[in-house]
Design a protein around this motif. Structure first.
Motif, PDB file in Angstrom:
ATOM      1  N   GLY B  16     -16.786  -4.204  -4.923  1.00 22.14           N
ATOM      2  CA  GLY B  16     -17.694  -3.094  -5.165  1.00 22.14           C
ATOM      3  C   GLY B  16     -17.392  -1.869  -4.316  1.00 22.14           C
ATOM      4  O   GLY B  16     -17.824  -0.760  -4.659  1.00 22.14           O
ATOM      5  N   ASP B  17     -16.666  -2.071  -3.214  1.00 19.24           N
ATOM      6  CA  ASP B  17     -16.291  -0.937  -2.372  1.00 19.24           C
ATOM      7  C   ASP B  17     -15.174  -0.147  -3.036  1.00 19.24           C
ATOM      8  O   ASP B  17     -14.513  -0.626  -3.959  1.00 19.24           O
ATOM      9  N   ASN B  18     -14.963   1.048  -2.538  1.00 18.46           N
ATOM     10  CA  ASN B  18     -13.810   1.831  -2.971  1.00 18.46           C
ATOM     11  C   ASN B  18     -12.638   1.527  -2.041  1.00 18.46           C
ATOM     12  O   ASN B  18     -12.822   1.333  -0.844  1.00 18.46           O
ATOM     13  N   LEU B  75      -3.709   6.274  -3.437  1.00 15.35           N
ATOM     14  CA  LEU B  75      -4.306   5.676  -4.637  1.00 15.35           C
ATOM     15  C   LEU B  75      -5.713   5.255  -4.276  1.00 15.35           C
ATOM     16  O   LEU B  75      -5.904   4.489  -3.331  1.00 15.35           O
ATOM     17  N   GLN B  76      -6.671   5.765  -5.010  1.00 21.34           N
ATOM     18  CA  GLN B  76      -8.060   5.392  -4.796  1.00 21.34           C
ATOM     19  C   GLN B  76      -8.507   4.518  -5.963  1.00 21.34           C
ATOM     20  O   GLN B  76      -8.321   4.891  -7.117  1.00 21.34           O
ATOM     21  N   ILE B  77      -9.090   3.383  -5.628  1.00 17.80           N
ATOM     22  CA  ILE B  77      -9.623   2.481  -6.639  1.00 17.80           C
ATOM     23  C   ILE B  77     -11.131   2.428  -6.452  1.00 17.80           C
ATOM     24  O   ILE B  77     -11.618   2.067  -5.364  1.00 17.80           O
ATOM     25  N   ALA B  78     -11.856   2.792  -7.477  1.00 15.77           N
ATOM     26  CA  ALA B  78     -13.319   2.792  -7.398  1.00 15.77           C
ATOM     27  C   ALA B  78     -13.866   1.414  -7.759  1.00 15.77           C
ATOM     28  O   ALA B  78     -13.319   0.709  -8.610  1.00 15.77           O
ATOM     29  N   ALA B  79     -14.950   1.050  -7.077  1.00 17.78           N
ATOM     30  CA  ALA B  79     -15.649  -0.205  -7.374  1.00 17.78           C
ATOM     31  C   ALA B  79     -14.660  -1.360  -7.484  1.00 17.78           C
ATOM     32  O   ALA B  79     -14.546  -2.018  -8.527  1.00 17.78           O
ATOM     33  N   ASP B  84      -8.472  -6.833  -8.775  1.00 21.52           N
ATOM     34  CA  ASP B  84      -7.623  -5.784  -8.213  1.00 21.52           C
ATOM     35  C   ASP B  84      -6.764  -6.300  -7.069  1.00 21.52           C
ATOM     36  O   ASP B  84      -5.865  -5.598  -6.597  1.00 21.52           O
ATOM     37  N   SER B  85      -7.028  -7.515  -6.627  1.00 17.40           N
ATOM     38  CA  SER B  85      -6.234  -8.100  -5.543  1.00 17.40           C
ATOM     39  C   SER B  85      -4.788  -8.237  -5.986  1.00 17.40           C
ATOM     40  O   SER B  85      -4.490  -8.878  -7.009  1.00 17.40           O
ATOM     41  N   ALA B  86      -3.899  -7.623  -5.244  1.00 16.75           N
ATOM     42  CA  ALA B  86      -2.473  -7.604  -5.605  1.00 16.75           C
ATOM     43  C   ALA B  86      -1.725  -6.809  -4.535  1.00 16.75           C
ATOM     44  O   ALA B  86      -2.322  -6.301  -3.590  1.00 16.75           O
ATOM     45  N   VAL B  87      -0.428  -6.703  -4.711  1.00 15.76           N
ATOM     46  CA  VAL B  87       0.371  -5.803  -3.878  1.00 15.76           C
ATOM     47  C   VAL B  87       0.545  -4.503  -4.647  1.00 15.76           C
ATOM     48  O   VAL B  87       0.872  -4.512  -5.838  1.00 15.76           O
ATOM     49  N   TYR B  88       0.310  -3.389  -3.973  1.00 17.37           N
ATOM     50  CA  TYR B  88       0.423  -2.085  -4.588  1.00 17.37           C
ATOM     51  C   TYR B  88       1.630  -1.352  -4.002  1.00 17.37           C
ATOM     52  O   TYR B  88       1.798  -1.285  -2.782  1.00 17.37           O
ATOM     53  N   PHE B  89       2.446  -0.817  -4.886  1.00 12.36           N
ATOM     54  CA  PHE B  89       3.632  -0.072  -4.486  1.00 12.36           C
ATOM     55  C   PHE B  89       3.522   1.367  -4.957  1.00 12.36           C
ATOM     56  O   PHE B  89       3.121   1.622  -6.093  1.00 12.36           O
ATOM     57  N   CYS B  90       3.935   2.278  -4.103  1.00 17.74           N
ATOM     58  CA  CYS B  90       4.172   3.629  -4.575  1.00 17.74           C
ATOM     59  C   CYS B  90       5.677   3.772  -4.778  1.00 17.74           C
ATOM     60  O   CYS B  90       6.474   3.064  -4.151  1.00 17.74           O
ATOM     61  N   ALA B  91       6.050   4.640  -5.676  1.00 20.11           N
ATOM     62  CA  ALA B  91       7.457   4.895  -5.949  1.00 20.11           C
ATOM     63  C   ALA B  91       7.630   6.367  -6.245  1.00 20.11           C
ATOM     64  O   ALA B  91       6.710   7.022  -6.746  1.00 20.11           O
ATOM     65  N   GLU B  92       8.795   6.887  -5.907  1.00 22.95           N
ATOM     66  CA  GLU B  92       9.050   8.295  -6.156  1.00 22.95           C
ATOM     67  C   GLU B  92      10.428   8.477  -6.771  1.00 22.95           C
ATOM     68  O   GLU B  92      11.301   7.622  -6.644  1.00 22.95           O
ATOM     69  N   SER B  93      10.567   9.603  -7.435  1.00 25.09           N
ATOM     70  CA  SER B  93      11.834   9.919  -8.073  1.00 25.09           C
ATOM     71  C   SER B  93      12.008  11.428  -8.071  1.00 25.09           C
ATOM     72  O   SER B  93      11.033  12.175  -8.131  1.00 25.09           O
TER      73      SER B  93
END
Lengths: 114, 112
Positions: B16-18, B75-79, B84-93
């Motif tokens: 429920g948290d952000n 990256l903001q995830i609401a509620a 949503d439990s996982a590994v989050y990656f950012c990527a750039e190009s």
């Protein structure tokens, strides 16, 4: 529509052997990229193909090679396997136009070298 | 050289948290950024992308913020939900080179 399909899902090979992995992109996507994922190095770019031509290549030895067919399906080959090649190999497909667009990944092929 | 790094390797939040996941990049030529979610045993799943001519983009329950001045992406995830439990990656190009450079990943754990 179907997502990116990679085969096989799992492979066990012996040092010194070679292996070929396959990737079928999303229909309409012409760009296929390959990545190696390991716990220590994370996700690392191997190469990218578009219209059967390699457009970009990462910093991997020549034992790693790839190709793309006219239907956009791609294969990557690793020759003379080493223990350190054990990893999850991922391919991603995208439209591949003049600008980067969303790249969608397959489930990966888990390669174990023993 | 190019590098994309994450400030926090793990993040634990209550359901429920952000959630806010941060990422720093060093290549000023990068003009395209993507966030991916990877669950155990699966390939990275596309969440949202943003181009360098934007500073904010919203999706379903997610918002990506880009600060080019300090080369920072979040990256903001609401509620936040257990799913949503996982590994989050950012990527750039950069440009049209179709090479994604990934950060090391942040493990998000959502506690019920």
């Amino acid at each position: 529509k179907a997502g990116v399909t990679q085969t096989p899902r799992y492979l066990i090979k012996t040092r010194g052997q070679q292996v070929t992995l396959s990737c079928s992109p999303i229909s309409g996507h012409r760009s296929v990229s390959w990545y190696q994922q390991t716990p220590g190095q994370g996700l690392q770019f191997l190469f990218e193909y578009f219209s059967e031509t390699q457009r970009n290549k990462g910093n991997f030895p020549g034992r790693f090679s790839g190709r793309q067919f006219s239907n956009s399906r791609s294969e990557m080959n690793v020759s003379t396997l080493e223990l350190g090649d054990s990893a999850l190999y991922l391919c991603a497909s995208s439209f591949g136009g003049q600008r980067n667009t969303e790249a969608f990944f397959g489930q990966g092929t888990r390669l174990t070298v023993v | 050289g190019e590098s994309v790094g994450l400030h926090l390797p793990t993040l634990s939040v209550q359901e429920g948290d952000n959630s806010i996941i941060n990422c720093a990049y060093s290549n000023s030529a990068s003009d395209y950024f993507i966030w991916y979610k990877q669950e155990s045993g699966k390939g990275p799943q596309f969440i949202i992308d943003i181009r360098s001519n934007m500073d904010k983009r919203q999706g379903q329950r997610v918002t990506v913020l880009l600060n080019k001045t300090v080369k920072h992406l979040s990256l903001q995830i609401a509620a936040t939900q257990p799913g949503d439990s996982a590994v989050y990656f950012c990527a750039e190009s950069g440009g049209s080179n179709y090479k994604l450079t990934f950060g090391k990943g942040t493990l998000l754990t959502v506690n019920p």
